[in-house]
Design a protein around this motif. Sequence first.
Motif, PDB file in Angstrom:
ATOM      1  N   THR A   1       0.855  -1.179   0.000  1.00 35.60           N
ATOM      2  CA  THR A   1       0.000   0.000   0.000  1.00 35.60           C
ATOM      3  C   THR A   1       0.894   1.233   0.000  1.00 35.60           C
TER       4      THR A   1
ATOM      5  N   THR B   1       0.724   3.680   1.984  1.00 31.63           N
ATOM      6  CA  THR B   1       1.071   3.988   3.368  1.00 31.63           C
ATOM      7  C   THR B   1       2.314   3.228   3.807  1.00 31.63           C
ATOM      8  N   LEU B   2       2.384   1.940   3.500  1.00 35.71           N
ATOM      9  CA  LEU B   2       3.553   1.143   3.897  1.00 35.71           C
ATOM     10  C   LEU B   2       4.792   1.576   3.126  1.00 35.71           C
TER      11      LEU B   2
ATOM     12  N   ASN C   1       5.408   4.583   2.051  1.00 38.01           N
ATOM     13  CA  ASN C   1       5.824   5.825   2.706  1.00 38.01           C
ATOM     14  C   ASN C   1       6.541   5.548   4.022  1.00 38.01           C
ATOM     15  N   MET C   2       6.045   4.580   4.788  1.00 40.84           N
ATOM     16  CA  MET C   2       6.693   4.230   6.056  1.00 40.84           C
ATOM     17  C   MET C   2       8.123   3.751   5.822  1.00 40.84           C
TER      18      MET C   2
END
Length: 70
Positions: free
Chosen positions: A48, A50-51, A53-54
């Motif tokens: 995803t 989000t992951l 970006n993390m």
Amino acid sequence: MGLDHIGGMDVYFSIISRGGKVFHPDQVTAANICQLIQDNKIQFISLTATLLNMIFLSESHLKYDLSSLK
């Protein structure tokens, strides 16, 4: 994507039908994902935003050898 998501199941079935392996980490953290890629020389990942970006924000991509990714 987890197995509870139809898109995730499609990815899993596609990989398995081509003789690939599916890895799912015990804990979904940037470091764990990068460690899994490094240790198993994973060539393809489905993440995803989000992951992803993390991983970049934690700079985990600089701490592990991710050169197996194509």
